[in-house]
Motif scaffolding. Sequence first.
Motif, short mmCIF file in Angstrom:
data_model
loop_
_atom_site.label_atom_id
_atom_site.label_comp_id
_atom_site.label_asym_id
_atom_site.label_seq_id
_atom_site.Cartn_x
_atom_site.Cartn_y
_atom_site.Cartn_z
N SER A 20 69.49 7.35 57.31
CA SER A 20 70.60 6.42 57.29
C SER A 20 71.81 7.08 56.65
O SER A 20 71.72 7.65 55.56
N PHE A 21 72.95 6.98 57.33
CA PHE A 21 74.21 7.48 56.79
C PHE A 21 75.05 6.38 56.15
O PHE A 21 76.03 6.67 55.46
N ASP A 22 74.71 5.12 56.42
CA ASP A 22 75.59 4.06 55.93
C ASP A 22 74.87 2.94 55.19
O ASP A 22 75.48 1.91 54.89
N GLN A 23 73.58 3.11 54.88
CA GLN A 23 72.87 2.10 54.11
C GLN A 23 72.00 2.77 53.05
O GLN A 23 71.42 3.83 53.29
N GLN A 24 71.88 2.13 51.91
CA GLN A 24 71.00 2.63 50.86
C GLN A 24 69.54 2.42 51.27
O GLN A 24 69.22 1.54 52.05
N ILE A 56 48.53 -9.97 56.95
CA ILE A 56 49.08 -8.69 57.38
C ILE A 56 49.37 -7.75 56.22
O ILE A 56 49.88 -6.65 56.45
N SER A 57 49.08 -8.16 54.99
CA SER A 57 49.46 -7.34 53.83
C SER A 57 48.81 -5.97 53.87
O SER A 57 49.45 -4.95 53.56
N ASP A 58 47.53 -5.90 54.25
CA ASP A 58 46.84 -4.62 54.29
C ASP A 58 47.44 -3.69 55.32
O ASP A 58 47.67 -2.50 55.04
N ILE A 59 47.72 -4.20 56.51
CA ILE A 59 48.27 -3.35 57.56
C ILE A 59 49.69 -2.94 57.21
O ILE A 59 50.12 -1.82 57.50
N LYS A 60 50.44 -3.81 56.53
CA LYS A 60 51.80 -3.46 56.12
C LYS A 60 51.78 -2.28 55.15
O LYS A 60 52.56 -1.35 55.28
N GLN A 61 50.86 -2.31 54.21
CA GLN A 61 50.74 -1.21 53.26
C GLN A 61 50.35 0.09 53.96
O GLN A 61 50.83 1.17 53.60
N GLU A 62 49.50 -0.01 54.96
CA GLU A 62 49.08 1.18 55.71
C GLU A 62 50.25 1.77 56.49
O GLU A 62 50.43 2.98 56.54
N LEU A 63 51.07 0.91 57.08
CA LEU A 63 52.21 1.38 57.87
C LEU A 63 53.23 2.10 57.00
O LEU A 63 53.82 3.10 57.42
N VAL A 64 53.44 1.58 55.79
CA VAL A 64 54.44 2.17 54.89
C VAL A 64 54.12 3.62 54.57
O VAL A 64 55.02 4.45 54.38
N ARG A 65 52.84 3.97 54.58
CA ARG A 65 52.45 5.34 54.27
C ARG A 65 52.94 6.34 55.32
O ARG A 65 53.00 7.54 55.05
N LYS A 66 53.25 5.85 56.50
CA LYS A 66 53.67 6.74 57.58
C LYS A 66 55.17 6.65 57.85
O LYS A 66 55.65 7.04 58.91
N ARG A 67 55.90 6.14 56.87
CA ARG A 67 57.35 5.99 57.01
C ARG A 67 58.07 6.72 55.89
O ARG A 67 57.76 6.55 54.72
N ILE A 68 59.04 7.56 56.29
CA ILE A 68 59.90 8.24 55.31
C ILE A 68 61.34 7.81 55.57
O ILE A 68 61.81 7.86 56.71
N ILE A 69 62.03 7.38 54.51
CA ILE A 69 63.42 6.98 54.62
C ILE A 69 64.28 7.98 53.86
O ILE A 69 64.03 8.27 52.68
N LEU A 70 65.29 8.51 54.55
CA LEU A 70 66.20 9.48 53.95
C LEU A 70 67.62 8.93 54.02
O LEU A 70 68.09 8.53 55.09
N ASN A 71 68.28 8.88 52.89
CA ASN A 71 69.65 8.39 52.81
C ASN A 71 70.59 9.56 52.57
O ASN A 71 70.50 10.22 51.54
#
Length: 225
Positions: free
Chosen positions: A60-64, A88-103
Motif C-alpha cells: 500500500s502506498f496510501d494507507q497505513q 470462522i475465527s480459526d480459519i481467519k487466524q490461519e489465513l492471516v499467516r499467509k498474508r504480508i502487508i507492506l506500507n
Amino acid sequence: MVAQELFDRSPVRLFDNLTGGLKAGEIGLITAKKGLGKTSVLVQFGVDALLKDEQIVHVSFDQQSANVITWYTDIFDEIAKKRNVSNISDIKQELVRKRIILNFNQDTVSLNQIAATLRALAEGGIKAQFMTVDGMDFTRVSAQDLQTFIEFARSCGMQVWFSENCESDKLADTLPADMLCMFDCIMHLDPKPDQIQVRILKLRDGKAPEAVLRLDSKTLLMTDK
C-alpha cells in the motif's frame, strides 16, 4: 471445508464468471477516483487468494498497515456473514499467516525495490503467488520499470493487481499507450446516482464484456444485483 465454501461463494466468482478470471502470471488494474472503493475490490481479490491457500503480499502506498488489516477483517467478515458461515475465527487466524502487508512511500520505494523485496522473501521461504499494489502513481513510473516488474511477476507465476486514482472511464485516459498494453485486465469503478458500477475496460486482447458488476452500497462487496 469452510474455506472451500467461502471460496465457492466469494464475490470474486462473479468477476470470474464475467471475465474468465485472472490467472497466475496475469496483471490487472483497478481505476477510480480516490475513496470510491478500489481498496475494497483489491482486498476481495486478496481474500479470495487466501481462501485458495496462496501466499499474498499487499503493498500500500496510501494507507497505513493498520487500515489495510481492518479492510481484510471487514471484507472477510462480510463474505462469511452474507454466506451464513459461522465459527470462522480459526480459519481467519490461519489465513492471516499467509498474508504480508507492506506500507511504502513512493517517494523512496520503486517497483524495482518492491521486486527486490519479493525476491528476498522468496529466498527466505515465503514465495508470493498473489500481490496487490494499492495507490500506485503511474505518472512517476517509467514504462521500462513497469515492464521489468511485470516480467518479473510473470516469471514467478504471480497474479498482480494494481490500483490507481483516475476519474475518467475512458481506457485511453487510464495510462499511456505503452503501459496499457502490459495489462491483461483493466476495470473502472464508475459512480452513478444510486450505485457504483464495476466496468471492465480491457480484457486481454479481446473485446471487454459489456455487462457490469456493482459494489454493494453497505459492504462494498462486488455483486450482480
